[in-house]
Scaffold this motif. Structure first.
Motif, short mmCIF file in Angstrom:
data_model
loop_
_atom_site.label_atom_id
_atom_site.label_comp_id
_atom_site.label_asym_id
_atom_site.label_seq_id
_atom_site.Cartn_x
_atom_site.Cartn_y
_atom_site.Cartn_z
N GLU A 1 0.82 -1.21 0.00
CA GLU A 1 0.00 0.00 0.00
C GLU A 1 0.85 1.26 0.00
O GLU A 1 0.56 2.22 -0.72
N ILE A 2 1.90 1.26 0.81
CA ILE A 2 2.75 2.44 0.92
C ILE A 2 3.41 2.75 -0.42
O ILE A 2 3.48 3.91 -0.84
N TYR A 3 3.86 1.74 -1.11
CA TYR A 3 4.58 1.96 -2.37
C TYR A 3 3.63 2.26 -3.52
O TYR A 3 3.85 3.18 -4.31
N ASN A 4 2.56 1.47 -3.63
CA ASN A 4 1.68 1.58 -4.78
C ASN A 4 0.55 2.59 -4.62
O ASN A 4 0.04 3.11 -5.62
N ARG A 5 0.13 2.85 -3.40
CA ARG A 5 -0.98 3.77 -3.17
C ARG A 5 -0.66 4.76 -2.06
O ARG A 5 -1.32 4.80 -1.03
N PRO A 6 0.36 5.60 -2.27
CA PRO A 6 0.65 6.64 -1.27
C PRO A 6 -0.50 7.62 -1.17
O PRO A 6 -1.13 7.95 -2.18
N THR A 7 -0.79 8.07 0.04
CA THR A 7 -1.94 8.96 0.25
C THR A 7 -1.54 10.43 0.38
O THR A 7 -2.41 11.30 0.41
N THR A 8 -0.25 10.71 0.50
CA THR A 8 0.19 12.11 0.55
C THR A 8 1.35 12.31 -0.41
O THR A 8 2.04 11.36 -0.79
N ARG A 9 1.56 13.55 -0.77
CA ARG A 9 2.67 13.88 -1.67
C ARG A 9 4.01 13.50 -1.04
O ARG A 9 4.93 13.03 -1.73
N PHE A 10 4.13 13.68 0.29
CA PHE A 10 5.39 13.34 0.95
C PHE A 10 5.69 11.86 0.84
O PHE A 10 6.81 11.46 0.49
N VAL A 11 4.71 11.01 1.13
CA VAL A 11 4.93 9.56 1.05
C VAL A 11 5.28 9.15 -0.37
O VAL A 11 6.19 8.35 -0.61
N ALA A 12 4.56 9.71 -1.34
CA ALA A 12 4.81 9.37 -2.74
C ALA A 12 6.23 9.70 -3.16
O ALA A 12 6.87 8.96 -3.91
N SER A 13 6.76 10.83 -2.67
CA SER A 13 8.10 11.26 -3.08
C SER A 13 9.20 10.63 -2.23
O SER A 13 10.31 10.43 -2.71
N PHE A 14 8.90 10.30 -0.97
CA PHE A 14 9.93 9.77 -0.07
C PHE A 14 10.20 8.29 -0.31
O PHE A 14 11.33 7.83 -0.24
N VAL A 15 9.16 7.54 -0.60
CA VAL A 15 9.31 6.08 -0.76
C VAL A 15 9.46 5.75 -2.24
O VAL A 15 8.52 5.87 -3.02
N GLY A 16 10.67 5.35 -2.62
CA GLY A 16 10.92 4.98 -4.00
C GLY A 16 11.14 6.18 -4.89
O GLY A 16 11.07 7.34 -4.47
#
Length: 350
Positions: free
Chosen positions: A220-235
């Motif tokens: 979920e964290i990698y494929n469906r990030p819920t915030t811009r920070f998570v999307a940019s920080f992970v991967g």
């Protein structure tokens, strides 16, 4: 019912609040990783669970018992630090036995338990050695055995692999996960390494500025990030501009191509939104089916994967493709097209 519950935890140092209303329920036997950049508050939360820091507000409950104001030695919690923190004047056996002796366990029972722990970490043959005679990986395994010897309710690991070289880190993190699963112990692991968190966790807490931006499985964290920070920080992340063509139908326009995406769109028709995608979500293509076209600015051969960076209208996008010995990889200066999988596009919120 959760085994470890963190309720509205807050922590301030003077006028600076470093943890804001942190809430989490952790099941018995679950492996949780706190992931985030330096200064995000992940280690502070861990230290509050251990009793090394007192929360400014909130509570910590383990197996139904409030431990918020208990001292570290009053909590049945094991902790492994980034620095091995082994006693240099004690051999491996005595280091592992230290907590058992403090608890008043009999000498015979201590001997039995230490042998069990050394067998668990596969270091029975090094029981008489001292820390300086061990490699970094061996020292950290001894530190793990020492933390587990008293049979703690919760195991805390504060970046235990950061001082090790890359190859040892991979093998030891796998060993830690195997031991955790074998013992069924509730574990909280702090790291800034995304690969570590993604590879061994049941769930990940991505922390940002003292808050949990997202809690979810690695998938979920990698494929469906819920915030811009998570999307940019992970991967690695690509960001594309798109114009909303039909909000209700999920139809967007990227360049001169129309795509239907699965994610809900809140912006009105005609507005420009940003879409995120992972490098593996695009396929290099020279056909009219390509979503975007650009010029190759770099091509990195990484073994099984080739990472190609492409300049698309002044914006650099990265794409990963599997190595195929029969196909020449792109070279700098090539003009290539990329076909994008619309189901992999993520709408970034402001």
């Amino acid at each position: 019912m959760s085994f470890l519950t963190l309720n509205n935890l807050k922590k301030s140092f003077g006028a600076t609040q470093v943890v804001h209303d942190f809430n989490m329920a952790i099941d018995k036997g679950e492996f949780i990783s706190f992931l985030g950049p330096s200064g995000c508050g992940k280690t502070t939360v861990l230290r509050m669970v251990a009793g090394f820091e007192t929360p400014s507000a909130g509570s910590i409950v383990v197996d139904g018992k409030d431990q918020t104001n208990l001292k570290p030695n009053q909590r049945n919690i094991g902790m492994v630090f980034q620095a091995y923190a082994l006693f240099p004047n004690m051999n491996v056996f005595d280091n592992v036995a230290f907590g058992l002796k403090i608890s008043g366990m009999s000498k015979a029972d201590i001997g039995t338990r230490v042998k069990e722990m050394l067998a668990l970490i596969h270091l029975e043959h090094l029981a008489e050695r001292y820390p300086y005679q061990l490699s970094g990986g061996q020292q950290q395994r001894v530190a793990l055995a020492r933390a587990l010897a008293p049979k703690p309710q919760v195991l805390l690991l504060d970046e235990p692999l950061s001082a090790l070289d890359a190859k040892i880190r991979v093998s030891l993190r796998e060993e830690i996960r195997q031991i955790q699963q074998k013992l069924g112990i509730t574990t909280v692991f702090v790291t800034h390494d995304q690969e570590e968190a993604l590879s061994i966790s049941d769930r990940i807490v991505v922390m940002n500025a003292g808050k949990a931006d997202q809690i979810g499985t690695p998938f979920e964290i990698y494929n469906r990030p819920t915030t811009r920070f998570v999307a940019s920080f992970v991967g690695t992340l690509n960001v594309l501009d798109a114009v909303v063509a039909d909000q209700g139908a999920g139809l967007v326009k990227i360049g001169d191509k129309m795509l239907t995406i699965k994610e809900a769109i809140s912006s009105a028709n005609g507005q420009t939104i940003q879409l995120a995608m992972r490098p593996e979500a695009g396929t290099l293509s020279a056909t009219d089916e390509a979503t975007v076209h650009g010029q190759v600015t770099s091509s990195q051969f990484l073994g099984s994967v080739i990472r190609t960076r492409i300049d698309v209208a002044g914006k650099t996008l990265s794409f990963d493709t599997f190595n195929d010995p029969g196909i020449r990889p792109p070279v700098v200066g090539d003009t290539v097209g990329v076909k994008i999988d619309p189901s992999a596009l993520i709408v970034l919120a402001d």
